[in-house]
Write an enzyme that holds these catalytic residues in place. Structure first.
Site, PDB file in Angstrom:
ATOM      1  N   CYS A  68       0.823  -0.998   0.201  1.00  0.00           N
ATOM      2  CA  CYS A  68      -0.005  -0.060   0.098  1.00  0.00           C
ATOM      3  C   CYS A  68       0.946   1.382  -0.017  1.00  0.00           C
ATOM      4  O   CYS A  68       1.709   1.639   1.077  1.00  0.00           O
ATOM      5  CB  CYS A  68      -0.925   0.023   1.265  1.00  0.00           C
ATOM      6  SG  CYS A  68      -2.041   1.712   1.352  1.00  0.00           S
ATOM      7  N   TYR A 197      -4.692   5.774 -10.763  1.00  0.00           N
ATOM      8  CA  TYR A 197      -5.701   4.285 -10.510  1.00  0.00           C
ATOM      9  C   TYR A 197      -7.064   5.020 -11.447  1.00  0.00           C
ATOM     10  O   TYR A 197      -7.746   3.846 -11.961  1.00  0.00           O
ATOM     11  CB  TYR A 197      -6.302   4.480  -8.945  1.00  0.00           C
ATOM     12  CG  TYR A 197      -5.325   4.090  -8.099  1.00  0.00           C
ATOM     13  CD1 TYR A 197      -5.316   2.767  -7.680  1.00  0.00           C
ATOM     14  CD2 TYR A 197      -4.536   5.111  -7.368  1.00  0.00           C
ATOM     15  CE1 TYR A 197      -4.281   1.942  -6.828  1.00  0.00           C
ATOM     16  CE2 TYR A 197      -3.425   4.529  -6.519  1.00  0.00           C
ATOM     17  CZ  TYR A 197      -3.288   3.186  -6.236  1.00  0.00           C
ATOM     18  OH  TYR A 197      -2.606   2.723  -5.342  1.00  0.00           O
TER      19      TYR A 197
END
Length: 319
Positions: A68, A197
């Site tokens: 992450c 993203y």
């Protein structure tokens, strides 16, 4: 610190067949394309405790995931500031099923409460919690609740609230540069950090091309910016450098081959590439980076009609 048992406890192995993949029911799917999940816990820590959470050594813990990038930013700040003995940090397992992040033997048990699933921390804070289970998570041992799961606030607070215990002279968010830092952080988020993203999550060809070009333009602008300076704001590492690094570290191995963003990858931006390698030489950046968790298998055949440019993963020579 106290856990529920002296013996480590772990979640059962990942089981997609039983629990399904992570996402459905936790992350809202939107026909407009990628929408970042909401982060419901956004408490803040202050040096004087005026926020309700006073900065104190040993009181707070961070749960992170190696994969992450949002959690990595917190880990980098913690190490740059020399707060390893002040704020504890541990990692969840690299894989997850529908139960979300979990604690398994590979990354070790939860050292704070002996949780098996990170969901347990969320439910301890909000019973029946049904939202996104994200990292980083900042936990308050005193209250037994989550302070924040919003990386932006956690990172900022670690930059400033714990200076009484930090390495002297390490100023990632100096007051004199605060406005410029916040503007640059916002630019990086909109055009690079979150934008990669939106490229992969685009639901139409037009949205894909617009998002892809936005990222490429931003990388070009950053490359130009770095032509006459070592770091984004001069000769000293500041918070925006921390914000940018995790995206750069994952770009050639994950974001670019999966999203089809820029054909040549980071090497097409020589100043940015040199800057990224320079950051990697610093222990706070290098020691919080695990390239093995960023490598992704070839993306599956897309069911939608959005055509992505083909980009192969590149194994960067960071040193």
């Amino acid at each position: 610190m106290t856990v529920d048992s002296d013996a480590p406890v772990f979640a059962s192995p990942v089981d997609i067949g039983t629990y399904g993949p992570y996402g459905p029911g936790r992350v809202v799917e939107d026909a407009r394309g990628w929408q970042r999940p909401r982060y419901p816990f956004q408490g803040r820590i202050t040096a004087d405790g005026s926020s309700g959470h006073r900065a104190e050594p040993g009181r707070y813990h961070v749960w992170a995931a190696w994969s992450c990038g949002w959690a990595q930013r917190v880990a980098i700040v913690r190490k740059l500031k020399g707060l390893e003995e002040v704020i504890t940090l541990s990692y969840v397992d690299d894989e997850r099923d529908g139960r979300g992040w979990a604690f398994r033997e590979r990354r070790g048990p939860d050292p704070v409460r002996g949780f098996r699933l990170l969901l347990e921390a969320y439910e301890a804070t909000e019973p029946g919690y049904a939202g996104h289970i994200s990292t980083p998570v900042l936990w308050d041992r005193r209250t037994g609740r989550i302070v924040s799961n919003h990386f932006d606030g956690i990172t900022a607070d670690l930059c400033t609230a714990f200076d009484a215990w930090a390495v002297p002279g390490v100023e990632l968010r100096p007051e004199s540069l605060r406005r410029e830092i916040d503007e640059l952080n916002a630019y990086l988020y909109e055009n690079v950090n979150d934008a990669v993203y939106r490229v992969d999550g685009a639901s139409t060809q037009a949205a894909y091309e617009s998002s892809r070009q936005r990222v490429c333009r931003a990388l070009e602008e950053l490359d130009t910016r770095l032509a006459d300076r070592r770091y984004l704001l001069g000769d000293v590492v500041r918070e925006p450098d921390v914000r940018l690094w995790p995206t750069l570290a994952r770009f050639d191995l994950a974001y670019n081959p999966v999203g089809g963003i820029c054909r040549g990858g980071l090497r097409d931006f020589p100043n940015l590439w040199a800057y990224a390698r320079d950051l990697y030489r610093l222990p706070a950046f290098r020691d919080t980076t695990d390239f093995d968790t960023y490598r992704m298998s070839p993306p599956p055949e897309r069911a939608d009609s959005v055509r992505h440019i083909a980009v192969d993963p590149v194994e960067p020579d960071w040193l």
